[in-house]
Design an enzyme around this catalytic site. Sequence first.
Site, PDB file in Angstrom:
ATOM      1  N   ARG A 160       7.843  53.572  -3.585  1.00 21.81           N
ATOM      2  CA  ARG A 160       6.803  54.457  -3.054  1.00 21.81           C
ATOM      3  C   ARG A 160       7.303  55.881  -2.841  1.00 21.81           C
ATOM      4  O   ARG A 160       6.903  56.576  -1.916  1.00 21.81           O
ATOM      5  CB  ARG A 160       6.222  53.926  -1.734  1.00 21.81           C
ATOM      6  CG  ARG A 160       5.543  52.592  -1.837  1.00 21.81           C
ATOM      7  CD  ARG A 160       4.303  52.630  -2.732  1.00 21.81           C
ATOM      8  NE  ARG A 160       3.781  51.298  -2.865  1.00 21.81           N
ATOM      9  CZ  ARG A 160       4.218  50.432  -3.788  1.00 21.81           C
ATOM     10  NH1 ARG A 160       5.121  50.793  -4.683  1.00 21.81           N
ATOM     11  NH2 ARG A 160       3.730  49.219  -3.847  1.00 21.81           N
ATOM     12  N   SER A 229      -2.914  49.757   1.575  1.00 26.53           N
ATOM     13  CA  SER A 229      -1.833  49.491   2.537  1.00 26.53           C
ATOM     14  C   SER A 229      -1.584  50.754   3.353  1.00 26.53           C
ATOM     15  O   SER A 229      -1.234  51.792   2.783  1.00 26.53           O
ATOM     16  CB  SER A 229      -0.551  49.136   1.810  1.00 26.53           C
ATOM     17  OG  SER A 229      -0.786  48.074   0.935  1.00 26.53           O
ATOM     18  N   GLU A 325       2.284  54.919   4.632  1.00 25.14           N
ATOM     19  CA  GLU A 325       2.347  55.315   3.227  1.00 25.14           C
ATOM     20  C   GLU A 325       1.332  56.456   3.011  1.00 25.14           C
ATOM     21  O   GLU A 325       1.497  57.293   2.140  1.00 25.14           O
ATOM     22  CB  GLU A 325       1.928  54.075   2.418  1.00 25.14           C
ATOM     23  CG  GLU A 325       1.971  54.211   0.941  1.00 25.14           C
ATOM     24  CD  GLU A 325       1.485  52.914   0.268  1.00 25.14           C
ATOM     25  OE1 GLU A 325       2.086  51.850   0.495  1.00 25.14           O
ATOM     26  OE2 GLU A 325       0.500  52.994  -0.477  1.00 25.14           O
TER      27      GLU A 325
END
Length: 347
Positions: A160, A229, A325
Amino acid sequence: MESSQQFPLQKNNSFNIKAICPIIYFPKTLADLKSLPDLSEKIFYILGDGSNTLFIEEQAPIIIKPNFKGIKISESADHYVVRAGAAENWHELVKYCLVKGIFGLENLALIPGSVGAAPVQNIGAYGAELSQFCSQIKWYEFASKAIKPLSNDDCQFSYRNSIFKEALYNKGIITEVIFNFPKLWRANLSYAGLNTLGQNPTAKQVMDKIISLRQAKLPDPTKLPNAGSFFKNPLVNKEKATSLKAIYPLIPLYIQDNGQVKLAAGWLIEEVGLKGYRKNGVGVHEHQALVLVNYGSDEGKDIVVLAKYVQQQVLAKFDILISPEVRMITQQGEQDFANLTKVHECH
Ligand SMILES: Cc1cc2nc3c(=O)[nH]c(=O)nc-3n(C[C@H](O)[C@H](O)[C@H](O)COP(=O)(O)OP(=O)(O)OC[C@H]3O[C@@H](n4cnc5c(N)ncnc54)[C@H](O)[C@@H]3O)c2cc1C
């Protein structure tokens, strides 16, 4: 170049939060990019489809929304090369490749957002990551007013993350992503949930399976606004993982190549009893604790307050700090979640 003042952003973020920016630019050619005003002293944000973006205040900064379109395919004896403009839709690209007989992206089907944002956090799902297929990025650098080619190595992809979140942050714009797919394709069945597909599924069967798994697990942002998420899965060292396993025998642990252990943030949130928790029109999704959802709030700070609460509860129980995130945007630009205490306190 197309631009618009006092532009409402509610339809441009998957949390469906109300925000307005003083001006938005839609560059779609190199000439457009060159004609952007000098933003080096200004606060601005590059926006794709807003599916990983949380506007926290009603006022947003200046927005640049790249509008580079087009998909081109070429091939060599053993590879296909696909070039896609930053403003193309990611899932549409996955489907398009499949229809053309170009396989590889099927595990990444149904991830919302634009092609241009995909390298920024090296999107990943079901055992695959963008970095496995991305051979080059065309990146416009504000300082030199030129488009530069960046190789896969240059992008410094990791979990990520990429150079676009680090050294090149706000220094330029991704205009095009170039992918390389070997013609010799093998289904990526590394994710345990894909074992029902048998030994030799077709790429279409893999994609259909991924889509049905995702639809069963994740709320559709057009029906229940969310950004997927919300937190990243935390990485811990072996000692920490072993001590957790001793206390919580059912804890899922994913050992990484570098020896670190990845934990499932959703499992941690569920264990602190917050699955289905709701407050101020926002909540933790009732089936997937990793997803924060907006039931009807117009204000991004309601999500921040909830996220802080979730983070504190997980920290208190497991001594693990989970971090978002999702990108947090105020009028002052992107903010580090740890520094958002003011929003939290004044609520
Ligand atoms: C229901 C749902 C499920 C999701 N599932 C997944 C998943 O499985 N895996 C996963 O990795 N993500 C997932 N996400 C997150 C999201 O889809 C990805 O992060 C996606 O890449 C965001 O694309 P976007 O265009 O909406 O980006 P935005 O939210 O608009 O922007 C994200 C970041 O990219 C930057 N950016 C955007 N375009 C450019 C550009 N052209 N040049 C430079 N910087 C740019 C922005 O400044 C920002 O920092 C999910 C989101 C939702 C809502």
